[in-house]
Write an enzyme that holds these catalytic residues in place. Sequence first.
Site, PDB file in Angstrom:
ATOM      1  CG  HIS A 199      -0.207  -0.171   2.515  1.00 15.78           C
ATOM      2  ND1 HIS A 199       0.644   0.777   3.055  1.00 15.78           N
ATOM      3  CD2 HIS A 199      -0.191  -1.213   3.383  1.00 15.78           C
ATOM      4  CE1 HIS A 199       1.145   0.333   4.191  1.00 15.78           C
ATOM      5  NE2 HIS A 199       0.658  -0.874   4.410  1.00 15.78           N
TER       6      HIS A 199
ATOM      7  CB  ALA B 293      14.174 -19.357   9.667  1.00 14.31           C
TER       8      ALA B 293
ATOM      9  CB  ALA C 199      17.779 -16.718  11.231  1.00 16.18           C
TER      10      ALA C 199
ATOM     11  CE  LYS D 179      20.649   1.372   2.214  1.00 16.15           C
ATOM     12  NZ  LYS D 179      21.691   2.230   2.837  1.00 16.15           N
TER      13      LYS D 179
END
Length: 200
Positions: free
Chosen positions: A123, A151, A169, A175
């Site tokens: 959005h 993960a 994780a 970037k």
Amino acid sequence: MSLIKILKVPYYIYRFVRDILFCIIYVGYWNKSWRFHDLPLIQKGKNSTIKIGNNFVACSNPKNNTIGVFQKVIIKTNTSNSIIQIGNNVGISGATLSSNSRITIGNSVLIGSGVLITDSDAHSINPKFRSDKTKIKSSPIIIEDEVFVGARSIILKGVTIGRGALIGAGSVVSKNVEAFAIVAGNPAKKIGDVRDEKYQ
């Protein structure tokens, strides 16, 4: 032949037929080298494209992942121009790929449990325009060959992750990541190189 083996045969046939029908309906074609540990959620927008290479594995069952999964593998193309392209020998566990633009995943890529890869903001950032879909910003994501995405990581729009890189994780990647770099944190920063002798 034991009773258990006899009972397994019909289940394998059922799963085989189930996977074929699922792929034809939701992807548009089926590849006999694909393996599903429970069915993923695939939503293909009208006139959008989902391309998946050979030896694709999608794990949506916590039994088949060492740290478990808390959701299905989700693959979604949200607009008519969306493209998700997945290379050969890719494994995805309980992760989301959501495209308004283009997500390209190379060969031999591993995507860990709970990862989110999204090429849009979903959005507008400005609250005045959050209900205006024309204000949604998106930019392609490229994940090159042999990348490992740890993960619970999040890969944001416009990012290119170089070959062989490792995303720690829980990282938030906003970037580009150079080839063979190890990055971690929020925002993700380089903390090492996978070619270092200590990782051999």
